[in-house]
Scaffold this motif. Structure first.
Motif, PDB file in Angstrom:
ATOM      1  N   ALA A  21      31.044  35.488  35.718  1.00  0.00           N
ATOM      2  CA  ALA A  21      30.691  34.431  34.766  1.00  0.00           C
ATOM      3  C   ALA A  21      29.416  33.720  35.202  1.00  0.00           C
ATOM      4  CB  ALA A  21      31.842  33.433  34.643  1.00  0.00           C
ATOM      5  N   GLY A  22      29.170  33.690  36.514  1.00  0.00           N
ATOM      6  CA  GLY A  22      27.960  33.064  37.042  1.00  0.00           C
ATOM      7  C   GLY A  22      26.728  33.936  36.915  1.00  0.00           C
ATOM      8  N   GLY A  23      26.901  35.206  36.528  1.00  0.00           N
ATOM      9  CA  GLY A  23      25.742  36.064  36.314  1.00  0.00           C
ATOM     10  C   GLY A  23      25.697  37.330  37.147  1.00  0.00           C
ATOM     11  N   ALA A  24      26.660  37.521  38.064  1.00  0.00           N
ATOM     12  CA  ALA A  24      26.684  38.750  38.863  1.00  0.00           C
ATOM     13  C   ALA A  24      26.910  39.952  37.955  1.00  0.00           C
ATOM     14  CB  ALA A  24      27.781  38.668  39.922  1.00  0.00           C
ATOM     15  N   VAL A  25      26.348  41.083  38.318  1.00  0.00           N
ATOM     16  CA  VAL A  25      26.484  42.276  37.484  1.00  0.00           C
ATOM     17  C   VAL A  25      27.630  43.170  37.938  1.00  0.00           C
ATOM     18  CG1 VAL A  25      24.074  42.318  36.769  1.00  0.00           C
ATOM     19  CG2 VAL A  25      24.753  43.509  38.862  1.00  0.00           C
ATOM     20  N   ARG A  26      28.064  42.984  39.188  1.00  0.00           N
ATOM     21  CA  ARG A  26      29.120  43.846  39.714  1.00  0.00           C
ATOM     22  C   ARG A  26      29.749  43.180  40.933  1.00  0.00           C
ATOM     23  NH1 ARG A  26      28.566  50.248  41.371  1.00  0.00           N
ATOM     24  NH2 ARG A  26      29.924  50.214  43.206  1.00  0.00           N
ATOM     25  N   VAL A  27      31.076  43.286  41.037  1.00  0.00           N
ATOM     26  CA  VAL A  27      31.785  42.750  42.199  1.00  0.00           C
ATOM     27  C   VAL A  27      32.700  43.835  42.755  1.00  0.00           C
ATOM     28  CG1 VAL A  27      33.365  40.998  43.092  1.00  0.00           C
ATOM     29  CG2 VAL A  27      31.726  40.395  41.279  1.00  0.00           C
ATOM     30  N   ASP A  28      32.414  44.268  43.967  1.00  0.00           N
ATOM     31  CA  ASP A  28      33.285  45.183  44.700  1.00  0.00           C
ATOM     32  C   ASP A  28      34.074  44.377  45.722  1.00  0.00           C
ATOM     33  OD1 ASP A  28      32.549  47.974  43.773  1.00  0.00           O
ATOM     34  OD2 ASP A  28      30.563  47.221  44.332  1.00  0.00           O
TER      35      ASP A  28
END
Length: 268
Positions: free
Chosen positions: A254-261
């Protein structure tokens, strides 16, 4: 001028004295198994390069590595077959892109992780450090990562516990990478990227729905500009249902990251 005194074998006296003090210390204050508290044997020529953590009986229970076959997304391990996407991820895909771990939550692992997390057996930290770096290097070497972010504790819980176990698992990754490769990594470890803004009760004993509700809106990104278009590697101690990691990832995305592993010490 300083003189270096040597013994009859030409070895520095200070090193010999250090070893003697270590041997005497081991006899006066013998090591105990961190798990069962049994006394550990003292050898005539003890190896002080690595501390002894567990007795032979506890070690025999094993510290199984996280190995395939497992779900390509959530990392749930299968008893047989090939690596594929599990039914849960097909029907209810998690927010995180993929989950990988250093250990399987089996054998001795379900006992030593709580020792580290709840009983402050921080002497385990260097051992876990090496496991986490090896897992990072194995599973995320070719992944574009900008920030490695430990799952934060609420300030109240941090005061109660005295440390954030997830932060301890990542704080040496940068230096270890630099020593290993002789170059700086393309990512930074930063505990300030994500904040825990709502105090939550322990997840132990809660079902999946209750865990999700317990963590709703618990995390916040203080400065969204820092995570915009970024790849994030979220680090925690254990991944069970994924409620914590997915809620944290939801805030990062929601803050703008494109991907979270996600990288964890152990996958349950």
């Amino acid at each position: 001028m300083f003189r270096i005194f040597t013994d009859r074998h030409g070895k520095p006296v200070c090193n010999s004295l250090k070893k003697t003090v270590q041997r005497v210390g081991a006899l006066v204050f013998p090591d105990m198994c961190l798990n069962c508290r049994a006394l550990l044997p003292v050898s005539k020529e003890p190896d002080f390069s690595e501390p002894a953590f567990f007795c032979a009986e506890c070690r025999a229970r094993g510290l199984p590595a996280f190995e395939p076959p497992y779900c390509r997304i959530c990392g749930h391990m299968f008893d047989t077959g090939d690596t594929h996407v599990c039914e849960t991820c097909l029907t209810d895909p998690p927010v995180v892109h993929r989950v990988r771990a250093a250990l399987a939550y089996q054998g001795l692992v379900p006992e030593i992780v709580p020792l580290f997390k709840y009983h402050a057996r921080l002497s385990l930290t260097p051992f876990f450090d090496s496991l986490m770096f090896n897992a990072l290097d194995r599973y995320f070497r070719d992944t574009e990562i900008h920030w490695i972010v430990p799952v934060p504790l609420h300030p109240k819980k941090l005061r109660q516990r005295g440390f954030n176990q997830s932060l301890l698992l990542v704080r040496r990754l940068y230096d270890t990478y630099e020593r290993h490769y002789g170059a700086r990594p393309g990512w930074q470890v930063d505990a300030s990227v994500l904040k825990r803004v709502r105090y939550t009760h322990s997840q132990t004993g809660l079902d999946i729905a209750a865990r999700k509700n317990n963590l709703k809106n618990a995390f916040q990104v203080p400065d969204p500009a820092r995570v915009k278009n970024a790849g994030i590697l979220l680090v925690d101690d254990v991944y069970t249902t994924g409620a914590t990691s997915n809620e944290a990832a939801r805030a990062l995305l929601a803050g703008g990251a494109v991907r979270v592993d996600v990288l964890v010490l152990a996958r349950a």
